[in-house]
Design an enzyme around this catalytic site. Sequence first.
Site, PDB file in Angstrom:
ATOM      1  N   LYS A  42      15.648 -37.455  -9.959  1.00  0.00           N
ATOM      2  CA  LYS A  42      16.743 -37.157 -10.891  1.00  0.00           C
ATOM      3  C   LYS A  42      16.232 -37.225 -12.332  1.00  0.00           C
ATOM      4  O   LYS A  42      15.143 -37.745 -12.587  1.00  0.00           O
ATOM      5  CB  LYS A  42      17.888 -38.137 -10.665  1.00  0.00           C
ATOM      6  CG  LYS A  42      17.513 -39.587 -10.948  1.00  0.00           C
ATOM      7  CD  LYS A  42      18.543 -40.557 -10.365  1.00  0.00           C
ATOM      8  CE  LYS A  42      18.198 -41.981 -10.734  1.00  0.00           C
ATOM      9  NZ  LYS A  42      18.967 -42.964  -9.948  1.00  0.00           N
ATOM     10  N   ARG A 139      30.104 -48.843  -8.241  1.00  0.00           N
ATOM     11  CA  ARG A 139      29.995 -47.614  -9.016  1.00  0.00           C
ATOM     12  C   ARG A 139      30.469 -46.522  -8.066  1.00  0.00           C
ATOM     13  O   ARG A 139      31.664 -46.327  -7.935  1.00  0.00           O
ATOM     14  CB  ARG A 139      28.541 -47.438  -9.478  1.00  0.00           C
ATOM     15  CG  ARG A 139      28.367 -46.505 -10.643  1.00  0.00           C
ATOM     16  CD  ARG A 139      26.916 -46.439 -11.116  1.00  0.00           C
ATOM     17  NE  ARG A 139      25.986 -46.102 -10.042  1.00  0.00           N
ATOM     18  CZ  ARG A 139      24.667 -46.004 -10.197  1.00  0.00           C
ATOM     19  NH1 ARG A 139      24.110 -46.255 -11.372  1.00  0.00           N
ATOM     20  NH2 ARG A 139      23.886 -45.678  -9.187  1.00  0.00           N
ATOM     21  N   TYR A 264      11.257 -46.429 -44.022  1.00  0.00           N
ATOM     22  CA  TYR A 264      12.683 -46.462 -44.387  1.00  0.00           C
ATOM     23  C   TYR A 264      13.166 -47.892 -44.529  1.00  0.00           C
ATOM     24  O   TYR A 264      12.871 -48.749 -43.690  1.00  0.00           O
ATOM     25  CB  TYR A 264      13.516 -45.764 -43.316  1.00  0.00           C
ATOM     26  CG  TYR A 264      13.403 -44.259 -43.341  1.00  0.00           C
ATOM     27  CD1 TYR A 264      13.793 -43.536 -44.464  1.00  0.00           C
ATOM     28  CD2 TYR A 264      12.907 -43.571 -42.242  1.00  0.00           C
ATOM     29  CE1 TYR A 264      13.689 -42.146 -44.477  1.00  0.00           C
ATOM     30  CE2 TYR A 264      12.808 -42.194 -42.248  1.00  0.00           C
ATOM     31  CZ  TYR A 264      13.206 -41.481 -43.380  1.00  0.00           C
ATOM     32  OH  TYR A 264      13.105 -40.127 -43.387  1.00  0.00           O
ATOM     33  N   MET A 312      11.816 -40.291 -37.330  1.00  0.00           N
ATOM     34  CA  MET A 312      12.044 -39.236 -36.338  1.00  0.00           C
ATOM     35  C   MET A 312      10.727 -38.627 -35.843  1.00  0.00           C
ATOM     36  O   MET A 312      10.572 -38.370 -34.647  1.00  0.00           O
ATOM     37  CB  MET A 312      12.919 -38.128 -36.950  1.00  0.00           C
ATOM     38  CG  MET A 312      13.394 -37.109 -35.933  1.00  0.00           C
ATOM     39  SD  MET A 312      14.347 -35.776 -36.666  1.00  0.00           S
ATOM     40  CE  MET A 312      15.880 -36.596 -37.073  1.00  0.00           C
TER      41      MET A 312
HETATM   42  C1  LIG Z   1      18.144 -43.860  -9.207  1.00  0.00           C
HETATM   43  C2  LIG Z   1      18.494 -44.210  -7.824  1.00  0.00           C
HETATM   44  C3  LIG Z   1      17.504 -44.648  -6.928  1.00  0.00           C
HETATM   45  C4  LIG Z   1      16.079 -44.942  -7.338  1.00  0.00           C
HETATM   46  O1  LIG Z   1      16.048 -46.170  -8.032  1.00  0.00           O
HETATM   47  P1  LIG Z   1      14.678 -46.792  -8.584  1.00  0.00           P
HETATM   48  O2  LIG Z   1      15.092 -48.106  -9.139  1.00  0.00           O
HETATM   49  O3  LIG Z   1      14.222 -45.872  -9.674  1.00  0.00           O
HETATM   50  O4  LIG Z   1      13.739 -46.867  -7.468  1.00  0.00           O
HETATM   51  C5  LIG Z   1      17.883 -44.825  -5.602  1.00  0.00           C
HETATM   52  N1  LIG Z   1      19.166 -44.618  -5.206  1.00  0.00           N
HETATM   53  C6  LIG Z   1      20.134 -44.227  -6.053  1.00  0.00           C
HETATM   54  C7  LIG Z   1      21.524 -44.033  -5.546  1.00  0.00           C
HETATM   55  C8  LIG Z   1      19.845 -44.028  -7.392  1.00  0.00           C
HETATM   56  O5  LIG Z   1      20.812 -43.655  -8.237  1.00  0.00           O
END
Ligand SMILES: *Cc1c(COP(=O)(O)O)cnc(C)c1O
Length: 367
Positions: A42, A139, A264, A312
């Site tokens: 992802k 969640r 800055y 930046m």
């Molecule tokens: C992102 C995610 C993972 C992977 O988690 P890591 O900590 O990066 O190994 C696995 N399952 C779900 C549902 C996730 O959202």
Amino acid sequence: MPVTLTDPTRAAHALICHGALRHNVQRLRTLAPKANIMAVIKANAYGHGMLDVAKTLALAGVDAFAVARTDGAIELRQAGITHRIAVLQGFFNEDELKAHAALGLEPVIHSAWQVDLLERIHPPVPIRIWLKVDTGMHRLGLLPEEFEGILQRLKACRSIEQPIPLMSHLANADALEDSFTQSQLSLFEDIHLTHPEEASVANSAGILGWDQAVREWIRPGISIYGVSPFPKRSAIDEGLQPVMTLRTRLISIKEVKAGTPVGYGGDWICPQPTRLGVAAIGYGDGYPRLARAGTPVLINHQKAALIGRVSMDMITLDLTPLKDSKVGDLVTLWGDELPVETIADAAGTIPYDLLCGVTRRVKFIDT
Ligand SMILES: *Cc1c(COP(=O)(O)O)cnc(C)c1O
């Protein structure tokens, strides 16, 4: 004549080490030899470049991919990836459900409204789903009390492939001393006993830290990219190799007097005569703006410290101990010799955030 710049390493660039990806897959196989690997790619493969990463992981023998959203899965299919692909947030609407059916994607079903849609639409070919139960993350996922009712509806749905595999997600598996994971695992066990089919629970921390979390399918994300999920253990401790090295070059060096304010806000005042370096990278490239003074960087493999606020496009560095440093030298922000875990800690965040945050301006170089 088109004008092109020939050296991609002249400013911020990210080396992506595909050998390290292969090594990490191998390492996960050793840790969970009986499990299938669903590689989590992802957020553009945690900022590493989804398509190139997916191609290497496919050749390295992962069994499936997981993305967060449907668009990522469509992109994979269009690139010719034929592996199983789970979509962790499932479909958002009818349009997406149809895309899942057409492309053979595997939505994670986490809410009753998705079941309503499945019953109403009936995709022409049965689709494979994952049924997610909420064991404490709170969640996505069905609450334990909804589980049985929803499962019965899904079992009766002719457009869904049977048997239905289960999924759950751990909320705190990176805290090895916390008993919460144990309670999530036993709640999962109770539910699983009522529907003993294939299951997937473990993220990276689950794989590396909780044997009981390893079921038929593991879902590693961060560990594939060679980063430890644990705050107090490094990737090396886990036998993993960092995949991304973020680098740039020094573009200016000058000697300034004690008392000179830098950057800055003039937040940093040089406490002594200082060899002040400027490197061409900033928060516009994804370097964390909140990295504290003293955050390490490497100049040709030697440590130097960040001083002043991150801007930046640039950062300022104390090169006083590095007399031989010169304009054009390579600056490593994180990677092979400088764990991204260290930088995340110095910036008050987690490695995931830094890796995903690398921006489009950064040139990616596959190695
Ligand atoms: C992102 C995610 C993972 C992977 O988690 P890591 O900590 O990066 O190994 C696995 N399952 C779900 C549902 C996730 O959202």
